[in-house]
Design a protein around this motif. Structure first.
Motif, short mmCIF file in Angstrom:
data_model
loop_
_atom_site.label_atom_id
_atom_site.label_comp_id
_atom_site.label_asym_id
_atom_site.label_seq_id
_atom_site.Cartn_x
_atom_site.Cartn_y
_atom_site.Cartn_z
N ASN A 136 26.76 23.92 35.12
CA ASN A 136 26.52 24.10 36.56
C ASN A 136 26.08 22.78 37.15
O ASN A 136 24.93 22.59 37.52
CB ASN A 136 25.47 25.18 36.79
N LYS A 171 25.41 19.70 39.49
CA LYS A 171 25.07 19.52 40.91
C LYS A 171 24.38 18.17 40.98
O LYS A 171 23.46 17.89 40.22
CB LYS A 171 24.12 20.65 41.36
N TYR A 172 24.89 17.34 41.84
CA TYR A 172 24.32 16.00 41.96
C TYR A 172 23.82 15.82 43.38
O TYR A 172 24.19 16.56 44.27
CB TYR A 172 25.37 14.95 41.58
N TYR A 173 22.97 14.79 43.56
CA TYR A 173 22.45 14.52 44.90
C TYR A 173 23.62 14.20 45.82
O TYR A 173 24.21 13.13 45.74
CB TYR A 173 21.45 13.37 44.86
N TRP A 179 23.81 13.66 48.98
CA TRP A 179 23.63 12.75 50.13
C TRP A 179 23.97 11.32 49.75
O TRP A 179 24.06 10.44 50.60
CB TRP A 179 22.19 12.85 50.67
N ILE A 209 28.91 9.83 34.64
CA ILE A 209 27.45 9.67 34.50
C ILE A 209 27.04 9.93 33.04
O ILE A 209 26.20 9.23 32.48
CB ILE A 209 26.71 10.61 35.47
N GLU A 224 16.16 9.16 50.10
CA GLU A 224 16.67 10.49 50.47
C GLU A 224 16.10 10.91 51.83
O GLU A 224 16.82 11.38 52.70
CB GLU A 224 16.30 11.50 49.40
N LYS A 254 17.66 8.76 54.55
CA LYS A 254 19.10 8.98 54.77
C LYS A 254 19.42 10.33 55.37
O LYS A 254 20.43 10.50 56.05
CB LYS A 254 19.84 8.82 53.44
N LYS A 255 18.57 11.32 55.10
CA LYS A 255 18.87 12.65 55.61
C LYS A 255 18.67 12.71 57.12
O LYS A 255 17.80 12.03 57.67
CB LYS A 255 17.98 13.69 54.91
N SER A 278 18.80 24.13 42.29
CA SER A 278 20.19 23.71 42.51
C SER A 278 20.86 23.29 41.20
O SER A 278 22.07 23.26 41.10
CB SER A 278 20.24 22.54 43.49
N GLY A 279 20.07 22.96 40.20
CA GLY A 279 20.64 22.51 38.93
C GLY A 279 20.74 20.99 38.86
O GLY A 279 21.17 20.45 37.84
N ALA A 280 20.34 20.30 39.93
CA ALA A 280 20.40 18.83 39.94
C ALA A 280 19.48 18.24 38.86
O ALA A 280 19.70 17.14 38.38
CB ALA A 280 20.03 18.28 41.31
N TYR A 282 19.19 19.11 35.81
CA TYR A 282 19.82 19.02 34.49
C TYR A 282 20.31 17.60 34.20
O TYR A 282 20.20 17.10 33.09
CB TYR A 282 21.00 19.99 34.35
N ALA A 283 20.92 17.00 35.24
CA ALA A 283 21.50 15.66 35.04
C ALA A 283 20.42 14.58 34.99
O ALA A 283 20.71 13.45 34.63
CB ALA A 283 22.49 15.36 36.16
N TYR A 300 17.68 15.26 31.06
CA TYR A 300 18.14 15.07 29.68
C TYR A 300 18.06 13.58 29.34
O TYR A 300 18.22 13.18 28.21
CB TYR A 300 19.57 15.61 29.50
N LYS A 301 17.80 12.79 30.36
CA LYS A 301 17.71 11.34 30.18
C LYS A 301 16.32 10.97 29.64
O LYS A 301 15.40 11.78 29.70
CB LYS A 301 17.94 10.65 31.53
#
Lengths: 301, 284
Positions: A81, A83-85, A87, A142, B11, B14-15, B92-94, B96-97, B100-101
């Motif tokens: 699943n 999902k990356y930032y 923006w 990535i 962030e 920029k938003k 959101s699952g963001a 996860y990426a 793991y680092k």
């Protein structure tokens, strides 16, 4: 062994997840992890990359216990699943992840991986404007950014079109050629069959089959014989070397666990005085194997 | 950690929310300034005949009101922009990426906290100085020494950081919705507690002590209100000698003890420690 688990277990209040998984993977291998929905595949991967804590058991990556900073240094992960930032632009996202790895002068590396996943020309678009497939591609880029020894790919082609799937297959083959280990979670059995050296099948949180793909498939060779003038004694002899023996539509059908027993069975037929007109053998596909193994496991459960 | 801090700031900038906040803040300051210009330059005979001391009292109340509502705006800004600081990434699952680092979980949480603190402190400082600036520009008779302003600015910025520590810690443990509910309710409790404590000064019997205790308890739950009243006192009391200027609905008759500020320092550290510890042990 680059990846090893000993009775690794992750359960949620005694339910779900996976139990007592023992897996050893050599480096440079493409390892396929199969299982129906809810079997515990993604939970296993998330445990290996340190997002979930195991309930019991042990696991090591590159000799380091899972979840430690040392074990995380040399892994890459593409989550199911993803999902990356959104923006950020594609390039900014890559830069952000490169900075998390403290990669200096990352621009060249970023260019290289954007090119590899065919996102060159889209790097200045915001990630929120990427299609799902493009987001999966950048996720793959990535996952490779830190030059990992082990790459965990959880359903890496789920959002890709057929061309994208071929591209990912090529990338996996290239990684293997570079000596990397790929741990591939996928529902797409044909994909696994094409690129994996070893597989494990998991169902209800338990590994129910594991080994080299070639060996697993040859265990299920289907044989069809057209014979006449046979007797019950011959059927008995064949049954000792084969299983699922049946006589249907004038054909004797059975399965053998070892392909080498086919000539032996043919000799028994001829020696018994029966007439052998035709012999066909067919090694089952991974799909047959999967359905067979998971189906039997379901019956037991 | 610095990477997380850097990108948290990026962030926010920029938003589009940031642009919206900037525009609405200008609107808020414009209305406040318009109100000050009317109040300070009124040619009404009654007001003109009012002694200077009464004018100072009125103007100090307008200054306190400006700062009080600015503080309120900042609190809601924190709630709206930071409730999902950690939980949003988890949901959101963001996450996860990221995790793991080779990035420690506490570095991620603290990186977010520091990034948000910087943005909120910059905004809070600008808003504070704008309110003070508008009062000076329209010729307030309230004495505003540089030392008073800077001491008050410190406390004005401290309150949002305290609230942010609660929000980030909660966001590391709970869902975004629950964090939002907790932050708003706690802030409301602290506010009403502060008002009740100030009302206590109107009584002399056990009621006074009871109301004061309510204020102390709510200050322990979330010390934002007590910090605001300390800020008001620092701005309006110390050099003028007119301590009653710091009183009124937005000020305070009773000042927090030094022990309260030791507690506030402990409060921030404990919340961040607890939040990161829980987050470190959490399955994602």
């Amino acid at each position: 062994m680059i990846l090893e688990t000993q009775n690794l277990t992750k359960q949620f209040n005694g339910k779900g997840g996976f139990k007592d998984v023992n897996i050893s993977i050599d480096s440079g291998m493409v390892f396929g992890f199969l299982g129906p929905n809810g079997a515990g595949k993604s939970t296993f991967v998330k445990t290996m990359v340190g997002l979930l804590y195991p309930t019991s058991g042990f696991a090591w990556i590159n000799g380091f216990p899972i979840g430690t900073i040392e074990s995380k240094r040399k892994i890459g992960f593409l989550p199911e699943n993803f999902k990356y930032y959104d923006w950020m632009t594609g390039k900014e996202l890559m830069k952000f992840h490169a900075e998390l790895y403290k990669i200096k002068n990352s621009d060249k590396k970023i260019e290289k991986f954007l090119d590899l996943v065919k996102l060159k020309g889209h790097e200045n678009k915001k990630v929120k404007n990427y299609s799902k497939g493009m987001q999966q591609r950048i996720g793959l880029a990535i996952a490779l950014l830190n030059d990992p020894e082990v790459i965990f790919l959880d359903e890496p082609t789920s959002a890709l079109d057929p061309v994208g799937r071929i591209d990912v297959r090529e990338i996996i083959k290239r990684l293997k050629d570079d000596g990397k280990t790929v741990f591939l979670n996928s529902h797409l059995l044909s994909e696994i069959e094409m690129i994996c050296d070893e597989v494990a099948i998991i169902n209800h949180g338990h590994v129910i089959a594991e080994g080299k793909l070639k060996n697993l498939l040859s265990k299920n060779t289907y044989v069809e014989m057209v014979i006449s003038d046979y007797n019950s004694e011959l059927i008995e002899k064949i049954s000792k070397l084969a299983y699922d023996v049946a006589f249907k539509d004038g054909k004797l059908t059975f399965k053998v666990k070892d392909k080498d027993s086919i000539p032996e069975i043919a000799k028994i037929v001829v020696d018994s005085g029966a007439k052998l007109y035709q012999l066909d053998s067919k090694t089952s596909s991974l799909e047959d194997l999967f359905i067979n193994i998971v189906g039997k496991d379901e019956d037991v459960c | 950690m610095l990477t997380i801090t850097k990108y948290t700031i990026k962030e926010m900038i920029k938003k589009r929310a940031f642009l919206l906040i900037a525009i609405l803040t200008v609107g808020y300051l414009f209305i406040y300034g318009y109100g000050l210009s009317l109040a300070f330059h009124n040619n009404n005979q009654v007001i003109n005949n009012t002694p200077n001391i009464a004018k100072i009292l009125l103007e100090s109340q307008l200054l306190s009101a400006g700062l009080y509502f600015s503080n309120f705006i900042i609190a809601f800004l924190i709630v709206l922009t930071s409730v999902g600081a950690v939980s949003g990434d988890v949901e959101s699952g963001a996450i996860y990426a990221l995790l793991y680092k080779p990035l420690k979980r506490h570095e991620y949480v603290l990186g977010k906290f520091i990034g948000l603190s910087i943005i909120i402190t910059v905004y809070s400082t600008l808003l504070f100085l704008s309110v003070i600036g508008l009062n000076i520009a329209f010729g307030t008779k309230v004495y505003l020494g540089l030392g008073n302003v800077f001491r008050a600015l410190f406390f004005f910025d401290l309150g949002p950081v305290v609230l942010l520590s609660l929000v980030v810690a909660s966001s590391s443990i709970m869902s975004t919705v629950n964090t939002g509910v907790l932050a708003v309710m706690t802030y409301g409790i602290a506010m009403i507690g502060g008002i009740l404590e100030q009302m206590g000064s109107f009584f002399t019997d056990a009621t006074s002590q009871g109301l004061s205790n309510v204020g102390i308890i709510t200050s322990l739950i979330l010390p934002t209100d007590v910090i605001f009243r300390k800020m008001n006192a620092e701005l309006l009391t110390q050099n003028t000698g007119l301590s009653f200027l710091a009183q009124g609905p937005f000020g305070g008759t009773s000042q927090p003890s030094p022990a309260m500020f030791v507690y506030i320092a402990f409060y921030i550290c404990f919340l961040l420690y607890y939040g990161t510890r829980k987050f470190e042990k959490r399955d994602l």
